[in-house]
Design a protein around this motif. Structure first.
Motif, PDB file in Angstrom:
ATOM      1  N   PRO A   1      -6.462   8.821   3.303  1.00 38.46           N
ATOM      2  CA  PRO A   1      -6.074   9.332   1.988  1.00 38.46           C
ATOM      3  C   PRO A   1      -6.809   8.607   0.863  1.00 38.46           C
ATOM      4  N   LYS A   2      -6.905   9.268  -0.261  1.00 37.73           N
ATOM      5  CA  LYS A   2      -7.492   8.645  -1.443  1.00 37.73           C
ATOM      6  C   LYS A   2      -6.439   7.759  -2.088  1.00 37.73           C
ATOM      7  N   LEU A   3      -6.756   6.489  -2.233  1.00 35.50           N
ATOM      8  CA  LEU A   3      -5.800   5.535  -2.777  1.00 35.50           C
ATOM      9  C   LEU A   3      -5.842   5.545  -4.307  1.00 35.50           C
TER      10      LEU A   3
ATOM     11  N   ARG B   1       3.463  -7.060  -5.904  1.00 33.79           N
ATOM     12  CA  ARG B   1       2.040  -6.732  -5.777  1.00 33.79           C
ATOM     13  C   ARG B   1       1.582  -6.853  -4.320  1.00 33.79           C
ATOM     14  N   ARG B   2       1.982  -7.949  -3.670  1.00 32.37           N
ATOM     15  CA  ARG B   2       1.593  -8.138  -2.262  1.00 32.37           C
ATOM     16  C   ARG B   2       2.177  -7.035  -1.392  1.00 32.37           C
ATOM     17  N   PHE B   3       3.419  -6.677  -1.660  1.00 37.52           N
ATOM     18  CA  PHE B   3       4.089  -5.634  -0.876  1.00 37.52           C
ATOM     19  C   PHE B   3       3.358  -4.302  -0.997  1.00 37.52           C
ATOM     20  N   PHE B   4       3.083  -3.870  -2.229  1.00 37.85           N
ATOM     21  CA  PHE B   4       2.414  -2.583  -2.428  1.00 37.85           C
ATOM     22  C   PHE B   4       0.969  -2.618  -1.957  1.00 37.85           C
ATOM     23  N   SER B   5       0.318  -3.796  -2.015  1.00 35.98           N
ATOM     24  CA  SER B   5      -1.062  -3.901  -1.529  1.00 35.98           C
ATOM     25  C   SER B   5      -1.136  -3.677  -0.028  1.00 35.98           C
ATOM     26  N   ARG B   6      -0.130  -4.164   0.698  1.00 33.70           N
ATOM     27  CA  ARG B   6      -0.108  -3.952   2.155  1.00 33.70           C
ATOM     28  C   ARG B   6       0.030  -2.477   2.498  1.00 33.70           C
ATOM     29  N   ILE B   7       0.787  -1.752   1.694  1.00 32.39           N
ATOM     30  CA  ILE B   7       1.020  -0.336   1.955  1.00 32.39           C
ATOM     31  C   ILE B   7      -0.219   0.493   1.636  1.00 32.39           C
ATOM     32  N   GLY B   8      -0.854   0.187   0.497  1.00 39.62           N
ATOM     33  CA  GLY B   8      -1.990   0.992   0.055  1.00 39.62           C
ATOM     34  C   GLY B   8      -1.505   2.279  -0.592  1.00 39.62           C
ATOM     35  N   LEU B   9      -1.061   2.199  -1.844  1.00 38.52           N
ATOM     36  CA  LEU B   9      -0.452   3.348  -2.517  1.00 38.52           C
ATOM     37  C   LEU B   9      -1.476   4.413  -2.884  1.00 38.52           C
ATOM     38  N   GLN B  10      -1.076   5.672  -2.715  1.00 37.17           N
ATOM     39  CA  GLN B  10      -1.857   6.792  -3.205  1.00 37.17           C
ATOM     40  C   GLN B  10      -1.443   7.099  -4.641  1.00 37.17           C
ATOM     41  N   ALA B  11      -2.295   7.854  -5.350  1.00 37.87           N
ATOM     42  CA  ALA B  11      -2.019   8.179  -6.751  1.00 37.87           C
ATOM     43  C   ALA B  11      -0.688   8.915  -6.887  1.00 37.87           C
ATOM     44  N   ARG B  12      -0.401   9.810  -5.948  1.00 40.75           N
ATOM     45  CA  ARG B  12       0.853  10.568  -5.993  1.00 40.75           C
ATOM     46  C   ARG B  12       2.057   9.637  -5.883  1.00 40.75           C
ATOM     47  N   GLU B  13       1.926   8.605  -5.060  1.00 39.90           N
ATOM     48  CA  GLU B  13       3.031   7.663  -4.879  1.00 39.90           C
ATOM     49  C   GLU B  13       3.224   6.775  -6.105  1.00 39.90           C
TER      50      GLU B  13
END
Length: 254
Positions: free
Chosen positions: A175-177, A213-225
């Motif tokens: 997916p596009k992050l 920040r560390r938590f969301f970096s591990r997930i790799g958020l997409q623009a929609r998220e």
């Protein structure tokens, strides 16, 4: 299924098999993994009916094209790389690899070379005088409680590992992050909202935001998220403002 190994250049060689049923079952196992070439050397019993019974209709062609030799040296003469299977290891034998290690070598070698995977008699396996023809030796790991493998089982393990090593890696959707611009705007919004509801310490909010920040970096958020998270923040902001100023319509974009 596409395979990077040239399975047409791989041959299963059975040296002095005792039972025709094992030859038939080995033929079936080989064909399951895309290998069609079978060589049998000095078999004790070559009953075709008993072979075909275990090969089943699907592997009849492997039995039909099977080559039979009286002498192992002659049978192995056309091959550029020979893999010997053995259950015995010792100080007098060369380094023994496991099936996965051997299979990875075979993928590249099979493109321009004829490969033989050699199996010995059911009762004793390959002797040193037969292993001398081999370029490498392989042992199939088993439980110490019961280490004996049926010949066809051993053929299946080796054929499977070769097939698996050569299998093309399927393309996966990536997916596009979210961009850094989108993420930083989200973090600013989160910091503001979480400070407002006293979830983070207002005296040093950036310190408390590091874990998020560390938590969301591990997930790799997409623009929609990112938009969803910011929508949640806007709803919290609206609710807080409503508590302070009275009812009003929430932000239409959530």
């Amino acid at each position: 299924m596409e395979n990077r190994a040239n399975l047409d250049n791989i041959t299963i060689v059975l040296h002095r098999p005792h039972f025709p049923e094992n030859i038939g079952a080995a033929a079936r196992a080989a064909k399951n993994m895309g290998i069609h070439r079978l060589v049998v050397v000095d078999p004790l019993d070559c009953d075709l009916t008993r072979m075909l019974k275990m090969a089943t209709h699907a592997a009849e062609d492997v039995i039909g094209q099977m080559e039979v030799y009286d002498d192992l040296r002659e049978a192995l003469a056309p091959y550029q790389y020979i893999i010997g299977t053995t259950a015995r290891t010792g100080s007098h034998r060369r380094t023994v690899l496991d099936p996965r290690q051997v299979a990875e070598k075979v993928v590249d070698l099979s493109r321009n070379n004829q490969i033989a995977v050699l199996f010995g008699p059911e009762n004793r396996g390959l002797a040193n005088r037969e292993l001398k023809y081999c370029h490498c030796l392989v042992t199939i790991p088993t439980s110490d409680a019961f280490s004996s493998l049926n010949l066809a089982q051993a053929v299946m393990v080796m054929a499977y590992e070769i097939f698996r090593a050569g299998a093309a890696v399927p393309e996966t959707f990536t997916p596009k992050l979210a961009s850094s611009y989108e993420l930083e705007a989200m973090y600013d919004h989160l910091k503001e909202t979480l400070t407002k509801i006293h979830f983070v310490n207002p005296e040093n909010p950036d310190y408390w935001m590091q874990s998020l920040r560390r938590f969301f970096s591990r997930i790799g958020l997409q623009a929609r998220e990112v938009k969803i998270i910011r929508g949640i923040c806007r709803q919290i902001d609206w609710y807080c403002d409503q508590r302070l100023t009275g009812p009003s319509a929430p932000d239409s974009e959530r």
